[in-house]
Design a protein around this motif. Structure first.
Motif, PDB file in Angstrom:
ATOM      1  N   PHE A 144       0.817  -1.212   0.000  1.00  0.00           N
ATOM      2  CA  PHE A 144       0.000   0.000   0.000  1.00  0.00           C
ATOM      3  C   PHE A 144       0.851   1.264   0.000  1.00  0.00           C
ATOM      4  CE2 PHE A 144      -3.344  -2.939   1.444  1.00  0.00           C
ATOM      5  CZ  PHE A 144      -4.341  -2.578   0.546  1.00  0.00           C
ATOM      6  N   LEU A 145       2.018   1.215   0.669  1.00  0.00           N
ATOM      7  CA  LEU A 145       2.918   2.372   0.645  1.00  0.00           C
ATOM      8  C   LEU A 145       3.388   2.661  -0.775  1.00  0.00           C
ATOM      9  CD1 LEU A 145       4.777   4.528   1.931  1.00  0.00           C
ATOM     10  CD2 LEU A 145       6.477   2.695   2.255  1.00  0.00           C
ATOM     11  N   LEU A 146       3.856   1.625  -1.475  1.00  0.00           N
ATOM     12  CA  LEU A 146       4.372   1.832  -2.826  1.00  0.00           C
ATOM     13  C   LEU A 146       3.256   2.165  -3.808  1.00  0.00           C
ATOM     14  CD1 LEU A 146       7.101  -0.970  -3.055  1.00  0.00           C
ATOM     15  CD2 LEU A 146       7.373   1.452  -2.512  1.00  0.00           C
ATOM     16  N   ASP A 147       2.084   1.584  -3.590  1.00  0.00           N
ATOM     17  CA  ASP A 147       0.950   1.903  -4.459  1.00  0.00           C
ATOM     18  C   ASP A 147       0.574   3.373  -4.315  1.00  0.00           C
ATOM     19  OD1 ASP A 147      -1.318   0.975  -6.209  1.00  0.00           O
ATOM     20  OD2 ASP A 147      -2.481   1.708  -4.495  1.00  0.00           O
ATOM     21  N   TRP A 148       0.604   3.879  -3.088  1.00  0.00           N
ATOM     22  CA  TRP A 148       0.303   5.292  -2.853  1.00  0.00           C
ATOM     23  C   TRP A 148       1.374   6.201  -3.459  1.00  0.00           C
ATOM     24  CZ3 TRP A 148       2.899   8.806   0.554  1.00  0.00           C
ATOM     25  CH2 TRP A 148       2.263  10.048   0.671  1.00  0.00           C
ATOM     26  N   LEU A 149       2.653   5.838  -3.254  1.00  0.00           N
ATOM     27  CA  LEU A 149       3.748   6.650  -3.790  1.00  0.00           C
ATOM     28  C   LEU A 149       3.736   6.669  -5.309  1.00  0.00           C
ATOM     29  CD1 LEU A 149       6.738   5.669  -1.458  1.00  0.00           C
ATOM     30  CD2 LEU A 149       5.498   7.840  -1.516  1.00  0.00           C
ATOM     31  N   HIS A 150       3.342   5.574  -5.912  1.00  0.00           N
ATOM     32  CA  HIS A 150       3.306   5.498  -7.373  1.00  0.00           C
ATOM     33  C   HIS A 150       2.323   6.507  -7.948  1.00  0.00           C
ATOM     34  CE1 HIS A 150       2.715   3.699 -11.417  1.00  0.00           C
ATOM     35  NE2 HIS A 150       3.978   3.351 -11.266  1.00  0.00           N
ATOM     36  N   SER A 206       6.430   9.552  -9.206  1.00  0.00           N
ATOM     37  CA  SER A 206       7.111   8.365  -9.732  1.00  0.00           C
ATOM     38  C   SER A 206       8.585   8.309  -9.322  1.00  0.00           C
ATOM     39  CB  SER A 206       7.002   8.325 -11.257  1.00  0.00           C
ATOM     40  OG  SER A 206       7.568   9.485 -11.842  1.00  0.00           O
ATOM     41  N   VAL A 207       9.214   9.465  -9.187  1.00  0.00           N
ATOM     42  CA  VAL A 207      10.632   9.489  -8.789  1.00  0.00           C
ATOM     43  C   VAL A 207      10.781   9.003  -7.350  1.00  0.00           C
ATOM     44  CG1 VAL A 207      12.646  10.946  -8.397  1.00  0.00           C
ATOM     45  CG2 VAL A 207      11.199  11.342 -10.401  1.00  0.00           C
ATOM     46  N   VAL A 208       9.932   9.510  -6.459  1.00  0.00           N
ATOM     47  CA  VAL A 208       9.968   9.071  -5.068  1.00  0.00           C
ATOM     48  C   VAL A 208       9.635   7.583  -4.984  1.00  0.00           C
ATOM     49  CG1 VAL A 208       8.940   9.350  -2.785  1.00  0.00           C
ATOM     50  CG2 VAL A 208       9.381  11.361  -4.219  1.00  0.00           C
ATOM     51  N   TYR A 209       8.697   7.155  -5.795  1.00  0.00           N
ATOM     52  CA  TYR A 209       8.323   5.738  -5.834  1.00  0.00           C
ATOM     53  C   TYR A 209       9.525   4.869  -6.200  1.00  0.00           C
ATOM     54  CZ  TYR A 209       6.587   1.455  -8.032  1.00  0.00           C
ATOM     55  OH  TYR A 209       6.403   0.152  -8.411  1.00  0.00           O
ATOM     56  N   ILE A 210      10.271   5.276  -7.208  1.00  0.00           N
ATOM     57  CA  ILE A 210      11.439   4.500  -7.649  1.00  0.00           C
ATOM     58  C   ILE A 210      12.506   4.471  -6.563  1.00  0.00           C
ATOM     59  CG2 ILE A 210      13.382   4.502  -9.262  1.00  0.00           C
ATOM     60  CD1 ILE A 210      11.424   5.499 -11.409  1.00  0.00           C
ATOM     61  N   ILE A 211      12.757   5.617  -5.927  1.00  0.00           N
ATOM     62  CA  ILE A 211      13.792   5.688  -4.888  1.00  0.00           C
ATOM     63  C   ILE A 211      13.437   4.804  -3.700  1.00  0.00           C
ATOM     64  CG2 ILE A 211      14.922   7.193  -3.218  1.00  0.00           C
ATOM     65  CD1 ILE A 211      14.689   9.452  -5.281  1.00  0.00           C
ATOM     66  N   VAL A 212      12.218   4.930  -3.210  1.00  0.00           N
ATOM     67  CA  VAL A 212      11.790   4.131  -2.051  1.00  0.00           C
ATOM     68  C   VAL A 212      11.783   2.646  -2.405  1.00  0.00           C
ATOM     69  CG1 VAL A 212       9.893   3.657  -0.463  1.00  0.00           C
ATOM     70  CG2 VAL A 212      10.460   6.028  -1.062  1.00  0.00           C
ATOM     71  N   SER A 213      11.310   2.315  -3.594  1.00  0.00           N
ATOM     72  CA  SER A 213      11.298   0.918  -4.030  1.00  0.00           C
ATOM     73  C   SER A 213      12.714   0.360  -4.096  1.00  0.00           C
ATOM     74  CB  SER A 213      10.634   0.795  -5.408  1.00  0.00           C
ATOM     75  OG  SER A 213       9.277   1.147  -5.365  1.00  0.00           O
ATOM     76  N   ALA A 214      13.648   1.156  -4.603  1.00  0.00           N
ATOM     77  CA  ALA A 214      15.036   0.714  -4.712  1.00  0.00           C
ATOM     78  C   ALA A 214      15.656   0.479  -3.342  1.00  0.00           C
ATOM     79  CB  ALA A 214      15.851   1.739  -5.497  1.00  0.00           C
ATOM     80  N   VAL A 215      15.365   1.379  -2.412  1.00  0.00           N
ATOM     81  CA  VAL A 215      15.900   1.223  -1.053  1.00  0.00           C
ATOM     82  C   VAL A 215      15.355  -0.053  -0.416  1.00  0.00           C
ATOM     83  CG1 VAL A 215      15.911   2.186   1.273  1.00  0.00           C
ATOM     84  CG2 VAL A 215      16.293   3.680  -0.704  1.00  0.00           C
ATOM     85  N   LEU A 216      14.069  -0.282  -0.547  1.00  0.00           N
ATOM     86  CA  LEU A 216      13.460  -1.479   0.031  1.00  0.00           C
ATOM     87  C   LEU A 216      13.960  -2.745  -0.654  1.00  0.00           C
ATOM     88  CD1 LEU A 216       9.771  -0.256   0.510  1.00  0.00           C
ATOM     89  CD2 LEU A 216      11.513  -0.604   2.282  1.00  0.00           C
ATOM     90  N   LEU A 217      14.133  -2.690  -1.967  1.00  0.00           N
ATOM     91  CA  LEU A 217      14.653  -3.849  -2.692  1.00  0.00           C
ATOM     92  C   LEU A 217      16.066  -4.176  -2.250  1.00  0.00           C
ATOM     93  CD1 LEU A 217      14.514  -6.016  -4.893  1.00  0.00           C
ATOM     94  CD2 LEU A 217      15.247  -4.262  -6.550  1.00  0.00           C
TER      95      LEU A 217
END
Length: 295
Positions: A70-76, A80-91
Protein backbone atom coordinates in the motif's frame (compact mmCIF):
# COMPACT_ATOMS: atom_id res chain seq x y z
CA UNK A 1 11.45 0.96 -17.43
CA UNK A 2 10.58 1.59 -13.78
CA UNK A 3 11.56 -1.99 -12.94
CA UNK A 4 14.96 -1.50 -14.54
CA UNK A 5 15.54 1.83 -12.78
CA UNK A 6 14.56 0.34 -9.43
CA UNK A 7 16.93 -2.60 -9.85
CA UNK A 8 19.88 -0.49 -11.05
CA UNK A 9 19.44 2.03 -8.25
CA UNK A 10 19.16 -0.78 -5.68
CA UNK A 11 22.38 -2.29 -7.02
CA UNK A 12 24.15 1.06 -6.87
CA UNK A 13 22.99 1.55 -3.27
CA UNK A 14 24.34 -1.88 -2.36
CA UNK A 15 27.70 -1.29 -4.03
CA UNK A 16 28.13 2.20 -2.55
CA UNK A 17 26.66 1.85 0.92
CA UNK A 18 26.47 -1.90 1.54
CA UNK A 19 24.10 -3.27 4.14
CA UNK A 20 22.47 -0.91 6.64
CA UNK A 21 22.82 -1.44 10.40
CA UNK A 22 20.30 -3.77 12.03
CA UNK A 23 18.44 -0.82 13.50
CA UNK A 24 17.26 0.05 9.98
CA UNK A 25 17.24 -3.39 8.38
CA UNK A 26 13.82 -5.01 7.75
CA UNK A 27 15.31 -8.51 8.01
CA UNK A 28 16.32 -7.71 11.60
CA UNK A 29 12.72 -6.73 12.33
CA UNK A 30 11.55 -9.92 10.65
CA UNK A 31 13.76 -11.84 13.05
CA UNK A 32 12.24 -10.01 16.02
CA UNK A 33 8.72 -10.76 14.83
CA UNK A 34 9.59 -14.43 14.38
CA UNK A 35 11.11 -14.54 17.86
CA UNK A 36 7.86 -13.17 19.29
CA UNK A 37 5.77 -15.74 17.42
CA UNK A 38 8.11 -18.52 18.53
CA UNK A 39 7.30 -17.96 22.21
CA UNK A 40 3.86 -19.51 21.82
CA UNK A 41 5.00 -22.19 19.43
CA UNK A 42 5.65 -24.93 21.95
CA UNK A 43 2.46 -24.79 24.02
CA UNK A 44 1.06 -27.91 22.38
CA UNK A 45 2.09 -31.15 20.74
CA UNK A 46 3.25 -31.95 17.23
CA UNK A 47 0.01 -31.11 15.44
CA UNK A 48 -0.31 -27.81 17.31
CA UNK A 49 3.28 -26.88 16.49
CA UNK A 50 2.88 -27.74 12.81
CA UNK A 51 -0.37 -25.79 12.40
CA UNK A 52 0.98 -22.89 14.46
CA UNK A 53 4.08 -22.88 12.24
CA UNK A 54 1.90 -22.46 9.14
CA UNK A 55 -0.15 -19.67 10.71
CA UNK A 56 2.83 -17.69 11.94
CA UNK A 57 4.51 -17.80 8.51
CA UNK A 58 1.50 -16.36 6.71
CA UNK A 59 0.77 -13.75 9.38
CA UNK A 60 4.39 -12.57 9.31
CA UNK A 61 4.32 -12.44 5.51
CA UNK A 62 1.20 -10.29 5.65
CA UNK A 63 2.76 -7.96 8.23
CA UNK A 64 5.51 -7.03 5.79
CA UNK A 65 3.78 -7.52 2.43
CA UNK A 66 0.63 -5.44 3.06
CA UNK A 67 2.22 -2.19 4.38
CA UNK A 68 4.87 -2.21 1.65
CA UNK A 69 2.26 -2.88 -1.04
CA UNK A 70 0.00 0.00 0.00
CA UNK A 71 2.92 2.37 0.64
CA UNK A 72 4.37 1.83 -2.83
CA UNK A 73 0.95 1.90 -4.46
CA UNK A 74 0.30 5.29 -2.85
CA UNK A 75 3.75 6.65 -3.79
CA UNK A 76 3.31 5.50 -7.37
CA UNK A 77 0.27 7.72 -7.69
CA UNK A 78 1.91 10.68 -5.97
CA UNK A 79 5.41 10.90 -7.49
CA UNK A 80 7.11 8.36 -9.73
CA UNK A 81 10.63 9.49 -8.79
CA UNK A 82 9.97 9.07 -5.07
CA UNK A 83 8.32 5.74 -5.83
CA UNK A 84 11.44 4.50 -7.65
CA UNK A 85 13.79 5.69 -4.89
CA UNK A 86 11.79 4.13 -2.05
CA UNK A 87 11.30 0.92 -4.03
CA UNK A 88 15.04 0.71 -4.71
CA UNK A 89 15.90 1.22 -1.05
CA UNK A 90 13.46 -1.48 0.03
CA UNK A 91 14.65 -3.85 -2.69
CA UNK A 92 18.27 -3.36 -1.65
CA UNK A 93 17.29 -4.33 1.91
CA UNK A 94 16.27 -7.73 0.57
CA UNK A 95 19.50 -8.72 -1.19
CA UNK A 96 23.21 -8.38 -0.65
CA UNK A 97 26.23 -8.47 -2.91
CA UNK A 98 28.63 -6.23 -1.03
CA UNK A 99 27.98 -7.88 2.33
CA UNK A 100 28.64 -11.35 0.94
CA UNK A 101 31.79 -10.14 -0.78
CA UNK A 102 33.12 -8.51 2.39
CA UNK A 103 32.48 -11.63 4.45
CA UNK A 104 34.28 -13.86 1.94
CA UNK A 105 37.23 -11.50 1.57
CA UNK A 106 37.59 -11.24 5.34
CA UNK A 107 38.00 -15.02 5.54
CA UNK A 108 40.57 -14.83 2.75
CA UNK A 109 42.56 -12.10 4.52
CA UNK A 110 42.59 -14.03 7.80
CA UNK A 111 43.77 -17.19 6.06
CA UNK A 112 46.53 -15.23 4.35
CA UNK A 113 47.72 -14.21 7.82
CA UNK A 114 47.42 -17.81 9.07
CA UNK A 115 44.95 -16.58 11.68
CA UNK A 116 42.96 -19.83 11.66
CA UNK A 117 41.21 -19.20 14.97
CA UNK A 118 39.79 -15.84 13.86
CA UNK A 119 38.89 -17.25 10.44
CA UNK A 120 36.88 -19.98 12.16
CA UNK A 121 35.12 -17.34 14.23
CA UNK A 122 34.30 -15.03 11.30
CA UNK A 123 33.13 -17.95 9.18
CA UNK A 124 30.11 -18.22 11.45
CA UNK A 125 28.61 -15.25 9.60
CA UNK A 126 28.52 -17.38 6.45
CA UNK A 127 27.70 -20.89 7.70
CA UNK A 128 25.52 -22.43 10.39
CA UNK A 129 27.74 -25.44 11.15
CA UNK A 130 30.26 -25.70 13.99
CA UNK A 131 33.46 -24.11 12.66
CA UNK A 132 35.59 -24.44 15.81
CA UNK A 133 37.58 -27.45 14.59
CA UNK A 134 37.67 -26.97 10.83
CA UNK A 135 41.17 -27.26 9.31
CA UNK A 136 42.31 -24.67 6.80
CA UNK A 137 41.22 -26.48 3.59
CA UNK A 138 37.72 -27.08 4.96
CA UNK A 139 37.50 -23.46 6.06
CA UNK A 140 38.02 -22.48 2.43
CA UNK A 141 35.56 -25.15 1.30
CA UNK A 142 32.90 -23.95 3.72
CA UNK A 143 33.34 -20.35 2.57
CA UNK A 144 33.11 -21.34 -1.10
CA UNK A 145 30.02 -23.47 -0.45
CA UNK A 146 28.29 -20.67 1.41
CA UNK A 147 29.12 -18.05 -1.20
CA UNK A 148 27.86 -20.34 -3.97
CA UNK A 149 24.61 -21.10 -2.16
CA UNK A 150 24.12 -17.46 -1.11
CA UNK A 151 24.27 -16.34 -4.72
CA UNK A 152 20.87 -18.01 -4.98
CA UNK A 153 18.99 -16.99 -1.85
CA UNK A 154 20.91 -13.76 -1.34
CA UNK A 155 20.65 -12.29 -4.85
CA UNK A 156 19.07 -14.43 -7.58
CA UNK A 157 15.93 -15.35 -5.61
CA UNK A 158 15.16 -11.75 -4.50
CA UNK A 159 15.63 -10.54 -8.08
CA UNK A 160 13.46 -13.41 -9.37
CA UNK A 161 10.57 -12.54 -7.05
CA UNK A 162 11.03 -8.82 -7.67
CA UNK A 163 10.53 -9.34 -11.39
CA UNK A 164 7.36 -11.36 -10.79
CA UNK A 165 5.75 -9.82 -7.70
CA UNK A 166 7.53 -6.52 -7.24
CA UNK A 167 9.09 -5.24 -4.02
CA UNK A 168 6.24 -6.49 -1.78
CA UNK A 169 6.81 -9.99 -3.14
CA UNK A 170 10.50 -9.79 -2.30
CA UNK A 171 9.60 -8.78 1.25
CA UNK A 172 7.34 -11.81 1.56
CA UNK A 173 10.13 -14.04 0.25
CA UNK A 174 12.59 -12.64 2.78
CA UNK A 175 10.14 -13.40 5.59
CA UNK A 176 10.01 -17.06 4.56
CA UNK A 177 13.79 -17.18 4.12
CA UNK A 178 14.29 -15.69 7.58
CA UNK A 179 11.86 -18.18 9.07
CA UNK A 180 13.83 -21.00 7.47
CA UNK A 181 17.14 -19.71 8.82
CA UNK A 182 15.73 -19.36 12.35
CA UNK A 183 13.38 -22.31 12.82
CA UNK A 184 13.81 -24.51 9.74
CA UNK A 185 15.82 -27.17 11.56
CA UNK A 186 15.28 -30.65 12.92
CA UNK A 187 15.30 -31.33 16.63
CA UNK A 188 13.63 -28.59 18.68
CA UNK A 189 11.98 -27.05 15.60
CA UNK A 190 11.10 -30.32 13.87
CA UNK A 191 7.38 -29.53 13.68
CA UNK A 192 7.22 -25.81 14.36
CA UNK A 193 9.61 -25.03 11.51
CA UNK A 194 8.68 -27.81 9.09
CA UNK A 195 6.30 -25.73 6.97
CA UNK A 196 8.73 -22.79 6.79
CA UNK A 197 11.54 -25.11 5.67
CA UNK A 198 9.41 -26.80 3.01
CA UNK A 199 7.94 -23.51 1.82
CA UNK A 200 11.44 -22.10 1.49
CA UNK A 201 12.43 -25.14 -0.58
CA UNK A 202 9.51 -24.52 -2.92
CA UNK A 203 10.27 -20.82 -3.30
CA UNK A 204 13.95 -21.47 -4.03
CA UNK A 205 13.35 -24.31 -6.49
CA UNK A 206 13.75 -22.16 -9.60
CA UNK A 207 16.18 -19.53 -8.20
CA UNK A 208 18.65 -22.21 -7.02
CA UNK A 209 18.83 -23.65 -10.51
CA UNK A 210 19.15 -20.19 -12.01
CA UNK A 211 22.03 -19.46 -9.64
CA UNK A 212 23.75 -22.65 -10.81
CA UNK A 213 23.31 -21.41 -14.37
CA UNK A 214 24.84 -18.06 -13.38
CA UNK A 215 27.89 -19.81 -11.92
CA UNK A 216 28.17 -21.94 -15.06
CA UNK A 217 28.06 -18.86 -17.29
CA UNK A 218 30.56 -17.05 -15.04
CA UNK A 219 32.98 -19.96 -15.40
CA UNK A 220 33.27 -19.11 -19.12
CA UNK A 221 34.57 -15.64 -18.24
CA UNK A 222 36.95 -16.74 -15.48
CA UNK A 223 39.89 -19.09 -15.47
CA UNK A 224 37.69 -22.02 -14.52
CA UNK A 225 36.13 -25.13 -16.05
CA UNK A 226 32.71 -24.78 -17.71
CA UNK A 227 32.84 -28.46 -18.69
CA UNK A 228 33.53 -29.45 -15.08
CA UNK A 229 30.78 -27.15 -13.83
CA UNK A 230 28.25 -28.72 -16.22
CA UNK A 231 29.29 -32.30 -15.46
CA UNK A 232 29.39 -32.02 -11.66
CA UNK A 233 26.23 -29.92 -11.55
CA UNK A 234 24.25 -32.76 -13.10
CA UNK A 235 26.10 -35.55 -11.33
CA UNK A 236 26.25 -34.25 -7.75
CA UNK A 237 23.46 -31.71 -7.28
CA UNK A 238 21.34 -34.20 -5.31
CA UNK A 239 23.96 -34.99 -2.67
CA UNK A 240 22.74 -32.41 -0.16
CA UNK A 241 19.73 -32.87 2.10
CA UNK A 242 18.30 -29.68 0.63
CA UNK A 243 16.73 -30.11 -2.83
CA UNK A 244 18.17 -26.74 -3.83
CA UNK A 245 21.54 -26.10 -2.16
CA UNK A 246 23.34 -28.77 -4.16
CA UNK A 247 22.79 -27.08 -7.51
CA UNK A 248 24.99 -23.98 -7.03
CA UNK A 249 27.48 -25.79 -4.76
CA UNK A 250 28.04 -28.68 -7.16
CA UNK A 251 28.36 -26.24 -10.07
CA UNK A 252 30.95 -24.21 -8.16
CA UNK A 253 32.87 -27.37 -7.26
CA UNK A 254 32.96 -28.44 -10.89
CA UNK A 255 33.97 -24.98 -12.11
CA UNK A 256 36.81 -24.80 -9.57
CA UNK A 257 37.78 -28.48 -9.95
CA UNK A 258 37.88 -28.93 -6.19
CA UNK A 259 36.37 -31.18 -3.56
CA UNK A 260 33.82 -29.43 -1.38
CA UNK A 261 32.82 -31.50 1.62
CA UNK A 262 30.73 -31.25 4.76
CA UNK A 263 31.81 -34.23 6.80
CA UNK A 264 28.96 -36.63 7.46
CA UNK A 265 26.62 -34.84 5.04
CA UNK A 266 27.94 -34.54 1.48
CA UNK A 267 31.00 -34.23 -0.74
CA UNK A 268 31.58 -33.33 -4.35
CA UNK A 269 34.63 -35.49 -5.12
CA UNK A 270 36.82 -34.44 -8.01
CA UNK A 271 40.09 -35.86 -9.19
CA UNK A 272 42.26 -36.77 -6.16
CA UNK A 273 39.49 -36.13 -3.58
CA UNK A 274 41.46 -33.30 -1.99
CA UNK A 275 40.49 -29.64 -1.85
CA UNK A 276 42.90 -27.79 -4.07
CA UNK A 277 43.28 -24.92 -1.66
CA UNK A 278 44.97 -22.39 -3.93
CA UNK A 279 42.33 -22.53 -6.66
CA UNK A 280 39.37 -22.33 -4.29
CA UNK A 281 41.00 -19.56 -2.28
CA UNK A 282 41.74 -17.69 -5.50
CA UNK A 283 38.05 -17.81 -6.39
CA UNK A 284 37.22 -16.06 -3.12
CA UNK A 285 39.08 -12.95 -4.18
CA UNK A 286 39.05 -13.33 -7.98
CA UNK A 287 35.28 -13.70 -7.95
CA UNK A 288 34.75 -10.94 -5.41
CA UNK A 289 37.02 -8.22 -6.70
CA UNK A 290 40.46 -9.02 -5.28
CA UNK A 291 43.87 -9.41 -6.82
CA UNK A 292 43.64 -11.66 -9.89
CA UNK A 293 47.38 -12.27 -9.85
CA UNK A 294 47.29 -14.22 -6.63
CA UNK A 295 48.02 -17.98 -6.98
Amino acid sequence: MEVLFIFLLALIIDLVFGDPPNAFHPVAYMGRVIAIFERAGFKGGRVYQFVYGIVMVFIAMALFFIPVYFLLDWLHGVNSVVYIIVSAVLLKMCFTVTGLRKAALLIKQLLEKDDIAQARFELRSLVSRDTSKLPQPKLVAAAVESVAESIGDGFVAPLFFFLIFGVPGVMAYRVVSTFDSMVGYRGKYEYLGKFAARFDDVLNFIPSRLSALCILIASFFGRYSPAGAWRIMWRDHAKTQSPNAGWPMATAAGALEVCLEKVGHYSYPLYDQRLRFGRAEAWLWHGFGGDNNQP
